[in-house]
Design a protein around this motif. Sequence first.
Motif, PDB file in Angstrom:
ATOM      1  N   ARG A  66       0.843  -1.207   0.000  1.00  0.00           N
ATOM      2  CA  ARG A  66       0.000   0.000   0.000  1.00  0.00           C
ATOM      3  C   ARG A  66       0.875   1.253   0.000  1.00  0.00           C
ATOM      4  O   ARG A  66       0.565   2.228  -0.693  1.00  0.00           O
ATOM      5  N   ARG A  67       1.951   1.228   0.782  1.00  0.00           N
ATOM      6  CA  ARG A  67       2.846   2.385   0.851  1.00  0.00           C
ATOM      7  C   ARG A  67       3.717   2.502  -0.400  1.00  0.00           C
ATOM      8  O   ARG A  67       4.015   3.602  -0.856  1.00  0.00           O
ATOM      9  N   GLN A  68       4.123   1.347  -0.938  1.00  0.00           N
ATOM     10  CA  GLN A  68       5.031   1.322  -2.081  1.00  0.00           C
ATOM     11  C   GLN A  68       4.487   0.348  -3.133  1.00  0.00           C
ATOM     12  O   GLN A  68       4.926  -0.799  -3.198  1.00  0.00           O
ATOM     13  N   PRO A  69       3.545   0.794  -3.955  1.00  0.00           N
ATOM     14  CA  PRO A  69       2.905  -0.098  -4.934  1.00  0.00           C
ATOM     15  C   PRO A  69       3.897  -0.797  -5.868  1.00  0.00           C
ATOM     16  O   PRO A  69       3.614  -1.896  -6.353  1.00  0.00           O
ATOM     17  N   GLU A  70       5.058  -0.175  -6.093  1.00  0.00           N
ATOM     18  CA  GLU A  70       6.039  -0.785  -6.996  1.00  0.00           C
ATOM     19  C   GLU A  70       6.600  -2.096  -6.433  1.00  0.00           C
ATOM     20  O   GLU A  70       7.193  -2.896  -7.168  1.00  0.00           O
ATOM     21  N   ARG A  71       6.395  -2.341  -5.137  1.00  0.00           N
ATOM     22  CA  ARG A  71       6.878  -3.582  -4.522  1.00  0.00           C
ATOM     23  C   ARG A  71       6.059  -4.796  -4.973  1.00  0.00           C
ATOM     24  O   ARG A  71       6.463  -5.936  -4.742  1.00  0.00           O
ATOM     25  N   MET A  72       4.906  -4.565  -5.587  1.00  0.00           N
ATOM     26  CA  MET A  72       4.068  -5.676  -6.023  1.00  0.00           C
ATOM     27  C   MET A  72       4.810  -6.592  -6.988  1.00  0.00           C
ATOM     28  O   MET A  72       4.598  -7.811  -7.018  1.00  0.00           O
ATOM     29  N   SER A  73       5.711  -6.036  -7.792  1.00  0.00           N
ATOM     30  CA  SER A  73       6.460  -6.857  -8.746  1.00  0.00           C
ATOM     31  C   SER A  73       7.269  -7.937  -8.042  1.00  0.00           C
ATOM     32  O   SER A  73       7.442  -9.037  -8.564  1.00  0.00           O
ATOM     33  N   ALA A  74       7.774  -7.626  -6.851  1.00  0.00           N
ATOM     34  CA  ALA A  74       8.547  -8.607  -6.094  1.00  0.00           C
ATOM     35  C   ALA A  74       7.659  -9.771  -5.672  1.00  0.00           C
ATOM     36  O   ALA A  74       8.100 -10.933  -5.632  1.00  0.00           O
ATOM     37  N   LEU A  75       6.397  -9.478  -5.369  1.00  0.00           N
ATOM     38  CA  LEU A  75       5.466 -10.522  -4.967  1.00  0.00           C
ATOM     39  C   LEU A  75       5.166 -11.454  -6.139  1.00  0.00           C
ATOM     40  O   LEU A  75       5.084 -12.676  -5.971  1.00  0.00           O
ATOM     41  N   ILE A  76       5.023 -10.880  -7.330  1.00  0.00           N
ATOM     42  CA  ILE A  76       4.768 -11.696  -8.516  1.00  0.00           C
ATOM     43  C   ILE A  76       6.004 -12.510  -8.869  1.00  0.00           C
ATOM     44  O   ILE A  76       5.899 -13.665  -9.309  1.00  0.00           O
ATOM     45  N   ARG A  77       7.184 -11.946  -8.670  1.00  0.00           N
ATOM     46  CA  ARG A  77       8.424 -12.688  -8.879  1.00  0.00           C
ATOM     47  C   ARG A  77       8.447 -13.930  -7.983  1.00  0.00           C
ATOM     48  O   ARG A  77       8.856 -15.013  -8.402  1.00  0.00           O
ATOM     49  N   LEU A  78       8.007 -13.751  -6.746  1.00  0.00           N
ATOM     50  CA  LEU A  78       7.960 -14.855  -5.799  1.00  0.00           C
ATOM     51  C   LEU A  78       7.006 -15.938  -6.268  1.00  0.00           C
ATOM     52  O   LEU A  78       7.289 -17.136  -6.140  1.00  0.00           O
ATOM     53  N   LEU A  79       5.886 -15.528  -6.842  1.00  0.00           N
ATOM     54  CA  LEU A  79       4.912 -16.494  -7.340  1.00  0.00           C
ATOM     55  C   LEU A  79       5.524 -17.401  -8.395  1.00  0.00           C
ATOM     56  O   LEU A  79       5.216 -18.589  -8.469  1.00  0.00           O
ATOM     57  N   GLY A  80       6.409 -16.850  -9.220  1.00  0.00           N
ATOM     58  CA  GLY A  80       7.015 -17.633 -10.289  1.00  0.00           C
ATOM     59  C   GLY A  80       8.188 -18.476  -9.847  1.00  0.00           C
ATOM     60  O   GLY A  80       8.764 -19.218 -10.649  1.00  0.00           O
ATOM     61  N   GLY A  81       8.555 -18.389  -8.557  1.00  0.00           N
ATOM     62  CA  GLY A  81       9.676 -19.177  -8.053  1.00  0.00           C
ATOM     63  C   GLY A  81       9.337 -20.654  -8.011  1.00  0.00           C
ATOM     64  O   GLY A  81       8.249 -21.049  -7.582  1.00  0.00           O
ATOM     65  N   GLY A  82      10.255 -21.458  -8.445  1.00  0.00           N
ATOM     66  CA  GLY A  82       9.997 -22.892  -8.527  1.00  0.00           C
ATOM     67  C   GLY A  82       9.848 -23.575  -7.176  1.00  0.00           C
ATOM     68  O   GLY A  82       9.249 -24.645  -7.080  1.00  0.00           O
ATOM     69  N   LYS A  83      10.380 -22.969  -6.103  1.00  0.00           N
ATOM     70  CA  LYS A  83      10.348 -23.601  -4.792  1.00  0.00           C
ATOM     71  C   LYS A  83       9.373 -22.924  -3.827  1.00  0.00           C
ATOM     72  O   LYS A  83       9.384 -23.213  -2.633  1.00  0.00           O
ATOM     73  N   THR A  84       8.530 -22.044  -4.333  1.00  0.00           N
ATOM     74  CA  THR A  84       7.564 -21.348  -3.474  1.00  0.00           C
ATOM     75  C   THR A  84       6.546 -22.343  -2.933  1.00  0.00           C
ATOM     76  O   THR A  84       5.907 -23.065  -3.697  1.00  0.00           O
ATOM     77  N   THR A  85       6.386 -22.380  -1.621  1.00  0.00           N
ATOM     78  CA  THR A  85       5.495 -23.359  -0.996  1.00  0.00           C
ATOM     79  C   THR A  85       4.024 -22.993  -1.206  1.00  0.00           C
ATOM     80  O   THR A  85       3.687 -21.845  -1.523  1.00  0.00           O
ATOM     81  N   LEU A  86       3.165 -23.965  -0.993  1.00  0.00           N
ATOM     82  CA  LEU A  86       1.728 -23.740  -1.117  1.00  0.00           C
ATOM     83  C   LEU A  86       1.265 -22.674  -0.137  1.00  0.00           C
ATOM     84  O   LEU A  86       0.445 -21.815  -0.483  1.00  0.00           O
ATOM     85  N   HIS A  87       1.789 -22.717   1.077  1.00  0.00           N
ATOM     86  CA  HIS A  87       1.400 -21.733   2.106  1.00  0.00           C
ATOM     87  C   HIS A  87       1.705 -20.314   1.634  1.00  0.00           C
ATOM     88  O   HIS A  87       0.882 -19.405   1.782  1.00  0.00           O
ATOM     89  N   VAL A  88       2.877 -20.121   1.047  1.00  0.00           N
ATOM     90  CA  VAL A  88       3.268 -18.794   0.568  1.00  0.00           C
ATOM     91  C   VAL A  88       2.437 -18.414  -0.649  1.00  0.00           C
ATOM     92  O   VAL A  88       2.007 -17.263  -0.776  1.00  0.00           O
ATOM     93  N   ARG A  89       2.188 -19.360  -1.549  1.00  0.00           N
ATOM     94  CA  ARG A  89       1.362 -19.068  -2.730  1.00  0.00           C
ATOM     95  C   ARG A  89      -0.043 -18.627  -2.318  1.00  0.00           C
ATOM     96  O   ARG A  89      -0.613 -17.695  -2.906  1.00  0.00           O
ATOM     97  N   LEU A  90      -0.594 -19.281  -1.309  1.00  0.00           N
ATOM     98  CA  LEU A  90      -1.912 -18.880  -0.809  1.00  0.00           C
ATOM     99  C   LEU A  90      -1.851 -17.481  -0.205  1.00  0.00           C
ATOM    100  O   LEU A  90      -2.787 -16.684  -0.354  1.00  0.00           O
ATOM    101  N   GLY A  91      -0.733 -17.179   0.457  1.00  0.00           N
ATOM    102  CA  GLY A  91      -0.559 -15.849   1.023  1.00  0.00           C
ATOM    103  C   GLY A  91      -0.499 -14.777  -0.048  1.00  0.00           C
ATOM    104  O   GLY A  91      -1.063 -13.686   0.108  1.00  0.00           O
ATOM    105  N   ILE A  92       0.171 -15.071  -1.149  1.00  0.00           N
ATOM    106  CA  ILE A  92       0.245 -14.127  -2.271  1.00  0.00           C
ATOM    107  C   ILE A  92      -1.157 -13.853  -2.799  1.00  0.00           C
ATOM    108  O   ILE A  92      -1.534 -12.701  -3.044  1.00  0.00           O
ATOM    109  N   GLY A  93      -1.937 -14.914  -2.943  1.00  0.00           N
ATOM    110  CA  GLY A  93      -3.308 -14.744  -3.412  1.00  0.00           C
ATOM    111  C   GLY A  93      -4.137 -13.891  -2.466  1.00  0.00           C
ATOM    112  O   GLY A  93      -4.928 -13.049  -2.907  1.00  0.00           O
ATOM    113  N   ALA A  94      -3.945 -14.082  -1.165  1.00  0.00           N
ATOM    114  CA  ALA A  94      -4.696 -13.308  -0.180  1.00  0.00           C
ATOM    115  C   ALA A  94      -4.319 -11.830  -0.232  1.00  0.00           C
ATOM    116  O   ALA A  94      -5.177 -10.954  -0.074  1.00  0.00           O
TER     117      ALA A  94
END
Length: 236
Positions: free
Chosen positions: A117-145
Amino acid sequence: MTHAVAGKPPDVLFLMASGCPCPHCSNVLQGLTQLVHEGTIGRLEVVNVTAFPDRAEVLGVDTIPWVRIGPFELEGMLSLAELREWLGRKDNEEGMAAYFEYLLASGRREKVVRIVRRQPERMSALIRLLGGGKTTLHVRLGIGAVLEELQGTEAVRSVVQELGRLTTHGDARVRGDACYLLTFTHTTEAVPYLTACRQDLDKDVREIAKEALEVLRADGVHPALMKSAIRQAGPP
């Protein structure tokens, strides 16, 4: 916040409490002190919140020990190796993706929301995380939330193309996640990617893409624009 200067070791702020029955505060302090002696840390500020509780209140800190290294605010026990790792991370998309993963893995989704909310440009880092091959289900669900809470905002709309690229990812789970998250953009720019995914090799991805298109229609995305975008994307 103190930012590291190129070639200069970063400054660190450490909050601890005296008389704490667990050894975490003293162990983290020992590690930080060693890193100061090594020259890995430029300056270490230590605050005893037992004596200065207002400092913790101002920073919004409710868990001790607490360490701030650049943009990274870390809680609890941190080994010497973990401290070295965080000190070596840069304030860039890769470093922030690692930080978001740390926060989501430890159940601090709201902190991720506040940062974006403070730094909207940080959203790209979250999407980068989504594309990570080792991102866990728990974290993927968190990204969606996080995207669901911020849906329709400029921060989410700004990553339509990044999500769109993930719809062609080699992992079907990532493609499905990307299709689902595109619904939170509330924009017709998502339609070509979703329409293309109706032909995905994976049945689940095809179904998610179909449902996502229906959600966009139900959300009131302009019908004429929807029709045009689907036509341009080709037949199912």
